[in-house]
Design a protein around this motif. Structure first.
Motif, PDB file in Angstrom:
ATOM      1  N   SER A 242     -23.121  47.404  78.134  1.00 35.84           N
ATOM      2  CA  SER A 242     -23.967  47.159  79.296  1.00 35.84           C
ATOM      3  C   SER A 242     -23.394  47.953  80.467  1.00 35.84           C
ATOM      4  O   SER A 242     -22.256  47.719  80.879  1.00 35.84           O
ATOM      5  CB  SER A 242     -23.995  45.662  79.615  1.00 35.84           C
ATOM      6  N   THR A 243     -24.184  48.892  80.966  1.00 31.56           N
ATOM      7  CA  THR A 243     -23.769  49.706  82.112  1.00 31.56           C
ATOM      8  C   THR A 243     -24.572  49.272  83.326  1.00 31.56           C
ATOM      9  O   THR A 243     -25.808  49.284  83.294  1.00 31.56           O
ATOM     10  CB  THR A 243     -23.994  51.200  81.833  1.00 31.56           C
ATOM     11  N   MET A 244     -23.865  48.875  84.375  1.00 40.07           N
ATOM     12  CA  MET A 244     -24.497  48.285  85.555  1.00 40.07           C
ATOM     13  C   MET A 244     -24.225  49.121  86.797  1.00 40.07           C
ATOM     14  O   MET A 244     -23.115  49.635  86.971  1.00 40.07           O
ATOM     15  CB  MET A 244     -23.961  46.863  85.759  1.00 40.07           C
ATOM     16  N   TYR A 245     -25.238  49.238  87.644  1.00 40.51           N
ATOM     17  CA  TYR A 245     -25.133  49.988  88.887  1.00 40.51           C
ATOM     18  C   TYR A 245     -25.445  49.032  90.028  1.00 40.51           C
ATOM     19  O   TYR A 245     -26.561  48.501  90.114  1.00 40.51           O
ATOM     20  CB  TYR A 245     -26.100  51.168  88.876  1.00 40.51           C
ATOM     21  N   VAL A 246     -24.464  48.812  90.913  1.00 41.52           N
ATOM     22  CA  VAL A 246     -24.560  47.753  91.916  1.00 41.52           C
ATOM     23  C   VAL A 246     -24.217  48.300  93.297  1.00 41.52           C
ATOM     24  O   VAL A 246     -23.119  48.839  93.505  1.00 41.52           O
ATOM     25  CB  VAL A 246     -23.597  46.590  91.576  1.00 41.52           C
ATOM     26  N   GLN A 251     -17.913  50.125 102.059  1.00 38.49           N
ATOM     27  CA  GLN A 251     -17.193  51.178 101.353  1.00 38.49           C
ATOM     28  C   GLN A 251     -15.916  50.600 100.743  1.00 38.49           C
ATOM     29  O   GLN A 251     -15.286  49.691 101.311  1.00 38.49           O
ATOM     30  CB  GLN A 251     -16.826  52.303 102.314  1.00 38.49           C
ATOM     31  N   THR A 252     -15.568  51.120  99.581  1.00 41.39           N
ATOM     32  CA  THR A 252     -14.353  50.665  98.916  1.00 41.39           C
ATOM     33  C   THR A 252     -13.793  51.832  98.106  1.00 41.39           C
ATOM     34  O   THR A 252     -14.069  52.986  98.413  1.00 41.39           O
ATOM     35  CB  THR A 252     -14.647  49.440  98.027  1.00 41.39           C
ATOM     36  N   SER A 253     -13.040  51.560  97.078  1.00 46.58           N
ATOM     37  CA  SER A 253     -12.496  52.590  96.196  1.00 46.58           C
ATOM     38  C   SER A 253     -12.430  52.045  94.785  1.00 46.58           C
ATOM     39  O   SER A 253     -12.468  50.825  94.576  1.00 46.58           O
ATOM     40  CB  SER A 253     -11.095  53.004  96.648  1.00 46.58           C
ATOM     41  N   THR A 254     -12.318  52.941  93.824  1.00 47.00           N
ATOM     42  CA  THR A 254     -12.193  52.498  92.437  1.00 47.00           C
ATOM     43  C   THR A 254     -10.940  51.651  92.264  1.00 47.00           C
ATOM     44  O   THR A 254     -10.966  50.613  91.588  1.00 47.00           O
ATOM     45  CB  THR A 254     -12.159  53.703  91.491  1.00 47.00           C
ATOM     46  N   ILE A 293     -13.905  45.830  80.149  1.00 44.53           N
ATOM     47  CA  ILE A 293     -14.670  46.260  81.316  1.00 44.53           C
ATOM     48  C   ILE A 293     -13.976  47.421  82.016  1.00 44.53           C
ATOM     49  O   ILE A 293     -12.763  47.380  82.264  1.00 44.53           O
ATOM     50  CB  ILE A 293     -14.844  45.099  82.315  1.00 44.53           C
ATOM     51  N   GLY A 294     -14.764  48.450  82.334  1.00 39.74           N
ATOM     52  CA  GLY A 294     -14.297  49.571  83.145  1.00 39.74           C
ATOM     53  C   GLY A 294     -15.136  49.672  84.411  1.00 39.74           C
ATOM     54  O   GLY A 294     -16.337  49.364  84.388  1.00 39.74           O
ATOM     55  N   ILE A 295     -14.516  50.082  85.520  1.00 39.14           N
ATOM     56  CA  ILE A 295     -15.203  50.110  86.808  1.00 39.14           C
ATOM     57  C   ILE A 295     -14.919  51.427  87.532  1.00 39.14           C
ATOM     58  O   ILE A 295     -13.819  51.972  87.429  1.00 39.14           O
ATOM     59  CB  ILE A 295     -14.734  48.954  87.729  1.00 39.14           C
ATOM     60  N   ALA A 296     -15.931  51.900  88.262  1.00 45.88           N
ATOM     61  CA  ALA A 296     -15.751  53.070  89.134  1.00 45.88           C
ATOM     62  C   ALA A 296     -16.619  52.897  90.372  1.00 45.88           C
ATOM     63  O   ALA A 296     -17.666  52.232  90.331  1.00 45.88           O
ATOM     64  CB  ALA A 296     -16.114  54.359  88.410  1.00 45.88           C
ATOM     65  N   PHE A 297     -16.169  53.511  91.494  1.00 41.07           N
ATOM     66  CA  PHE A 297     -16.938  53.475  92.736  1.00 41.07           C
ATOM     67  C   PHE A 297     -17.446  54.869  93.059  1.00 41.07           C
ATOM     68  O   PHE A 297     -16.699  55.845  92.994  1.00 41.07           O
ATOM     69  CB  PHE A 297     -16.070  52.959  93.887  1.00 41.07           C
ATOM     70  N   ASP A 298     -18.744  54.959  93.395  1.00 40.56           N
ATOM     71  CA  ASP A 298     -19.358  56.228  93.789  1.00 40.56           C
ATOM     72  C   ASP A 298     -19.531  56.210  95.309  1.00 40.56           C
ATOM     73  O   ASP A 298     -20.430  55.533  95.832  1.00 40.56           O
ATOM     74  CB  ASP A 298     -20.717  56.378  93.092  1.00 40.56           C
ATOM     75  N   GLU A 299     -18.680  56.933  96.005  1.00 42.43           N
ATOM     76  CA  GLU A 299     -18.729  56.908  97.467  1.00 42.43           C
ATOM     77  C   GLU A 299     -19.973  57.583  98.020  1.00 42.43           C
ATOM     78  O   GLU A 299     -20.393  57.320  99.148  1.00 42.43           O
ATOM     79  CB  GLU A 299     -17.479  57.575  98.049  1.00 42.43           C
ATOM     80  N   THR A 301     -23.069  57.130  96.922  1.00 42.36           N
ATOM     81  CA  THR A 301     -24.181  56.159  96.913  1.00 42.36           C
ATOM     82  C   THR A 301     -23.755  54.764  97.354  1.00 42.36           C
ATOM     83  O   THR A 301     -24.602  53.888  97.492  1.00 42.36           O
ATOM     84  CB  THR A 301     -24.776  56.063  95.500  1.00 42.36           C
ATOM     85  N   ASN A 302     -22.444  54.572  97.541  1.00 43.12           N
ATOM     86  CA  ASN A 302     -21.880  53.262  97.854  1.00 43.12           C
ATOM     87  C   ASN A 302     -22.224  52.242  96.769  1.00 43.12           C
ATOM     88  O   ASN A 302     -22.484  51.071  97.037  1.00 43.12           O
ATOM     89  CB  ASN A 302     -22.361  52.753  99.214  1.00 43.12           C
ATOM     90  N   LYS A 303     -22.208  52.717  95.517  1.00 45.45           N
ATOM     91  CA  LYS A 303     -22.500  51.838  94.383  1.00 45.45           C
ATOM     92  C   LYS A 303     -21.303  51.778  93.436  1.00 45.45           C
ATOM     93  O   LYS A 303     -20.570  52.763  93.268  1.00 45.45           O
ATOM     94  CB  LYS A 303     -23.727  52.333  93.614  1.00 45.45           C
ATOM     95  N   ALA A 304     -21.140  50.611  92.828  1.00 47.44           N
ATOM     96  CA  ALA A 304     -20.158  50.443  91.758  1.00 47.44           C
ATOM     97  C   ALA A 304     -20.850  50.638  90.423  1.00 47.44           C
ATOM     98  O   ALA A 304     -21.992  50.200  90.226  1.00 47.44           O
ATOM     99  CB  ALA A 304     -19.531  49.054  91.818  1.00 47.44           C
ATOM    100  N   THR A 305     -20.181  51.297  89.504  1.00 43.13           N
ATOM    101  CA  THR A 305     -20.635  51.419  88.125  1.00 43.13           C
ATOM    102  C   THR A 305     -19.691  50.591  87.266  1.00 43.13           C
ATOM    103  O   THR A 305     -18.478  50.808  87.284  1.00 43.13           O
ATOM    104  CB  THR A 305     -20.634  52.869  87.647  1.00 43.13           C
TER     105      THR A 305
END
Length: 344
Positions: A242-246, A251-254, A293-299, A301-305
């Motif tokens: 399950s890949t989620m875009y939130v 703003q944050t960081s991975t 679970i793996g997480i990344a932040f896209d600065e 779009t300000n979205k977490a994947t």
């Protein structure tokens, strides 16, 4: 403690047999089916030829004489009829179908196209998302085991919703499952020549797990909005990704997101958070009760994947059911579930 399995010949039931046979506290007292009573379990399942279980008819009164707990590994529409009977007999019930998960009878009829269980049974059923509902699971008489897609998705979204990092709208979930999630009965969709070297989207905007996910998200975050949820069949036997875009509130960081997830799931042995820059694959949880679970932040779009993987027959079904049984009876949560994933 003696337990019985109703629906023992389906994939979920067979996985329960595998787990309970190696459990230090639970003993299988009886196996039940509506399709082939009187036969030996190994006659259609040769991997169990060293076990001499006779499949029995579904007789709740007789089951009550043998067991303290019954697992309902039945198709949707069956548990809604059986759960009230077992409840009346004073038995504890763990239901692996979707019949008792939705609190709204109207929503259940809309999404499942079945008549719902009696309202008093629906309200009595506790949603068995083990990592988040252990407190109420311990006191439960009836446990509604979560669906496979909701388990992977909710475990992936939970830290962002419970800690109020998510905006709560415009969430996109892109989920993929192996064909065992469709059950044991063959059909045109899961036929080898249809699935081999193929990749299918199905139940677009119509999957019955959508309201289950949204129901739990609303409990965590009152302002939660409907999600966009897509499901796909991939030519593997087991596994869900399950890949989620939130979208996030700030703003944050991975690195900060990874720290959040590690903190939230500290003390939960079946949720494994990947190091920064690493993402899980379905093979690494195969045959296990882990959710990786793996997480990344896209600065930009300000979205977490968030990428969440489970074995759909384990953490998405029988594994979580046994985990819930452990919690319910006050034994160590990991009992009977500590096996290393099958690899390669």
């Amino acid at each position: 403690m003696k337990v019985s399995i109703v629906g023992a010949t389906g994939y979920g039931g067979l996985e329960l047999i595998r787990l309970l046979e190696n459990h230090p506290h639970f003993e299988i007292a009886s196996l039940h089916t509506s399709s082939t009573p009187g036969r030996q379990i190994y006659e259609e399942n040769p991997h169990l030829m060293h076990k001499e279980y006779t499949l029995e008819k579904i007789n709740p009164e007789e089951i009550r004489k043998k067991s303290e707990l019954v697992f309902l590994a039945t198709p949707s529409g069956v548990s809604s009829e059986l759960a009230p009977v077992f409840n009346e007999l004073g038995m504890k019930v763990i239901d692996l179908s979707g019949d008792l998960r939705l609190k709204s009878s109207e929503a259940f009829e809309k999404w499942y196209q079945h008549s719902p269980a009696p309202p008093e049974i629906i309200q009595k059923a506790v949603y068995g998302l083990s990592e988040w509902n252990a407190g109420v699971i311990r006191q439960a008489q009836i446990i509604a085991n979560p669906g496979c897609y909701p388990t992977a998705t909710l475990l992936g979204l939970a830290p962002l919703y419970t800690e109020k990092w998510a905006v709560g709208s415009d969430v996109i979930v892109d989920a993929k499952s192996g064909v065992s999630g469709a059950g044991k009965s063959p059909n045109a969709t899961t036929h080898y020549s249809e699935m081999n070297e193929n990749f299918k989207i199905y139940k677009v905007h119509q999957h019955q797990h959508i309201p289950e996910i949204e129901q739990q998200l609303t409990q965590w975050f009152e302002g939660s909005q409907p999600i966009s949820f897509s499901t796909h069949l991939v030519p593997i036997t087991r596994g869900i990704m399950s890949t989620m875009y939130v979208k996030l509130r700030r703003q944050t960081s991975t690195a900060e997101l990874v720290d959040l997830y590690k903190t939230v799931y500290e003390g939960h042995p079946f949720v494994r958070i990947q190091p920064q820059g690493n993402f899980p694959c379905t093979k690494q949880v195969y045959g296990s009760n882990f959710c990786d679970i793996g997480i990344a932040f896209d600065e930009r779009t300000n979205k977490a994947t968030i990428v969440s993987v489970i074995d759909n027959l384990m953490k998405g079904a029988a594994g979580q059911a046994v985990q819930n049984a452990n919690i319910l009876f006050g034994v160590e949560e990991t009992e009977g579930l500590s096996n290393i994933p099958v690899y390669p």
